[in-house]
Design a protein around this motif. Structure first.
Motif, short mmCIF file in Angstrom:
data_model
loop_
_atom_site.label_atom_id
_atom_site.label_comp_id
_atom_site.label_asym_id
_atom_site.label_seq_id
_atom_site.Cartn_x
_atom_site.Cartn_y
_atom_site.Cartn_z
N CYS A 129 -7.11 -1.88 1.34
CA CYS A 129 -6.15 -1.84 2.45
C CYS A 129 -6.94 -1.92 3.76
CB CYS A 129 -5.33 -0.55 2.40
SG CYS A 129 -4.17 -0.42 3.77
N THR A 167 1.27 -11.63 -5.57
CA THR A 167 0.64 -12.04 -6.82
C THR A 167 1.73 -12.40 -7.82
OG1 THR A 167 -0.98 -11.39 -8.49
CG2 THR A 167 0.52 -9.68 -7.71
N HIS A 191 -1.73 -0.04 -4.68
CA HIS A 191 -0.67 -0.90 -4.15
C HIS A 191 0.38 -1.04 -5.25
CE1 HIS A 191 -3.62 -1.78 -1.12
NE2 HIS A 191 -2.76 -2.55 -0.47
N TYR A 218 0.13 -7.57 -0.55
CA TYR A 218 -0.46 -8.66 -1.31
C TYR A 218 0.64 -9.33 -2.12
CZ TYR A 218 -5.21 -6.91 -0.51
OH TYR A 218 -6.39 -6.52 0.06
N CYS A 274 0.84 -1.20 0.00
CA CYS A 274 0.00 0.00 0.00
C CYS A 274 0.88 1.25 0.00
CB CYS A 274 -0.91 -0.01 1.22
SG CYS A 274 -2.00 1.42 1.30
N HIS A 318 -10.02 1.49 -0.62
CA HIS A 318 -9.24 1.00 -1.75
C HIS A 318 -8.15 2.01 -2.08
CE1 HIS A 318 -12.68 -1.68 -2.24
NE2 HIS A 318 -11.86 -2.45 -2.94
N LYS A 349 -5.13 -1.28 -7.82
CA LYS A 349 -5.97 -0.71 -6.78
C LYS A 349 -6.57 -1.86 -5.98
CE LYS A 349 -8.85 3.28 -6.24
NZ LYS A 349 -9.68 4.28 -6.89
N LYS A 350 -6.16 -1.98 -4.71
CA LYS A 350 -6.60 -3.07 -3.84
C LYS A 350 -7.12 -2.48 -2.53
CE LYS A 350 -5.05 -6.98 -4.74
NZ LYS A 350 -5.76 -8.09 -5.36
#
Length: 66
Positions: A52, A35, A61, A33, A15, A58, A49-50
């Protein structure tokens, strides 16, 4: 057999708003995260955009180095 390294690599997304405000100790932690991305298709750093859980919204990140 394939030559070279793996095309898909694991990346860590962190973030951006939590890391900027971590000096103020406003948030108790940093949202991260894990991935994968294809190194050939996206050679630049990824930004997604994730959600937090520390900011409760949102946020963007960005990819960090390990």
């Amino acid at each position: 057999m394939a030559k070279g390294g793996d095309v898909r690599v694991k990346i860590t997304l962190e973030c951006t708003s939590c890391t900027r405000d971590s000096v103020d100790k406003k948030y108790p932690g940093v949202s991260r995260y894990i991935t994968q991305k294809n190194r050939r298709n996206t050679p630049i750093r990824s930004e997604l955009k994730k959600f937090c859980p520390y900011c409760y919204k949102h946020t963007i990140h960005g990819e960090i180095k390990k």
